[in-house]
Scaffold this active site. Structure first.
Site, PDB file in Angstrom:
ATOM      1  N   PHE A 248      -2.444   1.198   2.306  1.00  0.00           N
ATOM      2  CA  PHE A 248      -3.128  -0.091   2.203  1.00  0.00           C
ATOM      3  C   PHE A 248      -4.480  -0.040   2.905  1.00  0.00           C
ATOM      4  O   PHE A 248      -4.580   0.382   4.055  1.00  0.00           O
ATOM      5  CB  PHE A 248      -2.258  -1.187   2.817  1.00  0.00           C
ATOM      6  CG  PHE A 248      -2.899  -2.551   2.827  1.00  0.00           C
ATOM      7  CD1 PHE A 248      -3.266  -3.171   1.648  1.00  0.00           C
ATOM      8  CD2 PHE A 248      -3.145  -3.214   4.027  1.00  0.00           C
ATOM      9  CE1 PHE A 248      -3.864  -4.429   1.658  1.00  0.00           C
ATOM     10  CE2 PHE A 248      -3.729  -4.466   4.053  1.00  0.00           C
ATOM     11  CZ  PHE A 248      -4.092  -5.078   2.862  1.00  0.00           C
ATOM     12  N   GLU A 249      -5.524  -0.441   2.201  1.00  0.00           N
ATOM     13  CA  GLU A 249      -6.881  -0.508   2.747  1.00  0.00           C
ATOM     14  C   GLU A 249      -7.327  -1.971   2.679  1.00  0.00           C
ATOM     15  O   GLU A 249      -7.675  -2.471   1.603  1.00  0.00           O
ATOM     16  CB  GLU A 249      -7.827   0.391   1.960  1.00  0.00           C
ATOM     17  CG  GLU A 249      -9.305   0.250   2.275  1.00  0.00           C
ATOM     18  CD  GLU A 249      -9.647   0.249   3.740  1.00  0.00           C
ATOM     19  OE1 GLU A 249      -9.853  -0.854   4.297  1.00  0.00           O
ATOM     20  OE2 GLU A 249      -9.709   1.336   4.340  1.00  0.00           O
ATOM     21  N   PRO A 250      -7.302  -2.706   3.800  1.00  0.00           N
ATOM     22  CA  PRO A 250      -7.537  -4.156   3.766  1.00  0.00           C
ATOM     23  C   PRO A 250      -8.943  -4.551   3.342  1.00  0.00           C
ATOM     24  O   PRO A 250      -9.170  -5.713   3.003  1.00  0.00           O
ATOM     25  CB  PRO A 250      -7.251  -4.589   5.210  1.00  0.00           C
ATOM     26  CG  PRO A 250      -7.392  -3.362   6.038  1.00  0.00           C
ATOM     27  CD  PRO A 250      -6.970  -2.224   5.159  1.00  0.00           C
TER      28      PRO A 250
END
Length: 485
Positions: A248-250
């Site tokens: 996950f890359e916010p």
């Protein structure tokens, strides 16, 4: 007589999948009928797209809307078509040096406009509304750069929204609230399908929307469409599909679009042997995207098990352009056996429409877990350092290039130096005062040396290109050598 509902569903699904298989096969076979021939190389510019967009504007099927501008004032256009109730949003070239899908989008437009495939096009356009931004980062494309003029990666601007390009993407997504979004990119040609020597020609990802990588209905449906697309690509590039890392890359748009309610399908176009300009990969984009739109339109993707997505091999990065195995290298009077991994880096020429190669020795040692687009087993061969000579020694010989190399010369001294950084000759050109560096193998050097076996020079490696000295040079693949002043 009552018909078993499960059996009926199975039969209908089987019929749909068979029809789709025929459709995708015909798409592949007829691609050249729809290919946009004005786009033939990766370094395409905003100006090349404008006449194509003007042509589309004149066709009643399409609606072209200016939805924003880049930092340097280039229009960002949204191209929409279809009358269905399901919105699908596709955007390309968020990174300016990732244009493969941009070319495929204009091939798709040609497919829509032209005759043929009437039934399938009716299915797609009556069920879906399609929306395209074909070049989200035109300023980056102008200089073939990943980042925009602000120097930021637009794909890491989903939260702060400092780039006008990122704000436009967010605005369009929010106005459409599409069910699916196709996030179209290119990845390094050095990615491979995990544990195989095959390049990850196409890699897919249904991005996570949280650190736990949970799968809700939105992400799950994107996974099902990807599994369908993988099945298509396997027919034309077997074993050459990877699954991109789903950490996950916010800050990323794909992850956030999934969070905001759009099932994101990330497509990364990687490498394919002999296809540096990605024309075969463009074709695979065209086929797989149209096939995906068809399965979304008829909703057959819903029957696909999520396990099919998990079966796609992960991306790995263990490819070199050239791998030389088991070569003998002498250092301080002792011999060592090494593998060499060589990559041919592209350097843009002025105008950013063409490039030349400046190769680098990327790694050395035990590279047994790595692969090469080209692999040479050099067991029994010894590395020999290159020498420098003056032009006068060989100028009268018609076979100058071959004789230079057979004599171990990788550098040719010239009095009048070309006004360039590269030369289309199989040896480097240097001025009279140039001192060839002491030869030492280490990562980072330009790979230029010779291979010797039984006291005879058999191969030359010039700027990372392997040449056989017993074969005519003009029949061998060679990029360029360099000019050192």
């Amino acid at each position: 007589m009552r018909i078993n509902l499960t059996l009926l569903t199975f039969l209908i699904t089987g019929w749909i999948l068979t029809a789709q298989d025929e459709f995708t096969s015909q798409l592949y076979q007829t691609f050249n009928d729809y290919k946009e021939n004005s786009l033939q190389s990766r370094r395409i510019k905003y100006s090349q797209l404008q006449p194509l967009i003007e042509r589309i504007k004149k066709n009643g099927l399409f609606k072209v809307t200016k939805v924003g501008e880049s930092i340097e004032g280039r229009d960002l256009n949204l191209i929409s078509l279809g009358t269905g109730s399901t919105d699908v949003f596709l955007w390309s070239q968020m990174h300016g040096d990732e244009p493969t899908a941009t070319m495929a989008i204009f091939d798709i437009f040609n497919f829509i406009i032209a005759d043929g495939f009437a039934k399938e096009k009716e299915e797609i356009l009556s069920k879906l509304r399609l929306h395209f931004i074909p070049m989200l980062n035109p300023d980056g494309a102008e200089v073939f750069s990943r980042r925009n003029v602000l120097g930021i990666d637009i794909n890491r601007d989903a939260l702060r929204l400092q780039s006008p390009e990122g704000r436009t993407l967010k605005k369009v997504r929010d106005s459409l609230n599409p069910v699916f979004g196709f996030n179209l990119h290119d990845q390094s040609r050095y990615y491979n399908a995990e544990h195989t020597p095959k390049p990850a020609t196409i890699s897919y990802l249904a991005p996570a929307y949280n650190y736990e990588k949970e799968i809700n209905e939105i992400r799950g449906n994107a996974m099902r469409v990807i599994a369908f697309m993988n099945n298509i690509i396997q027919k034309y590039a077997p074993g050459q599909v990877g699954r991109y890392n789903d950490t996950f890359e916010p800050r990323a748009f794909g992850d956030n679009l999934t969070k905001w309610g759009t099932g994101v399908i990330l497509i990364e176009s990687g490498g394919f042997a002999g296809d540096r300009e990605k024309q075969e990969i463009r074709k695979l984009n065209y086929v797989s995207i149209l096939s995906a739109l068809y399965t979304i339109a008829n909703e057959s993707y819903r029957e696909i098990n999520l396990e099919e997505y998990e079966k796609i091999p992960r991306n790995d990065r263990k490819l070199f352009d050239l791998k030389i195995e088991n070569v003998t290298y002498e250092l301080l009077g002792k011999e060592y056996v090494l593998d060499l991994g060589i990559n041919r880096n592209e350097i843009d020429l002025k105008g950013h429409t063409e490039f030349y190669y400046r190769s680098v020795l990327s790694d050395q040692g035990d590279l047994s877990t790595y692969y090469g687009y080209e692999t040479f087993n050099a067991e029994g061969y010894k590395i020999i350092a290159p020498k420098k000579t003056s032009q006068a020694e060989f100028a009268s010989n018609s076979n100058m290039a071959t004789n230079l190399l057979k004599a171990g010369y990788g550098y040719l001294e010239m009095q009048r130096m070309p006004n360039s950084d590269m030369v289309n000759l199989p040896y480097h050109v240097v001025n009279q005062n140039y001192e060839v560096p002491e030869f030492k193998l280490q990562p980072g050097i330009n790979p230029t040396f010779f291979l010797e076996k039984n006291g005879i020079l058999t191969h030359a490696v010039i700027n990372g290109f392997l040449l056989r000295l017993d074969k005519p040079l003009e029949n061998q693949k060679f990029g360029n050598a360099l000019i050192f002043k």
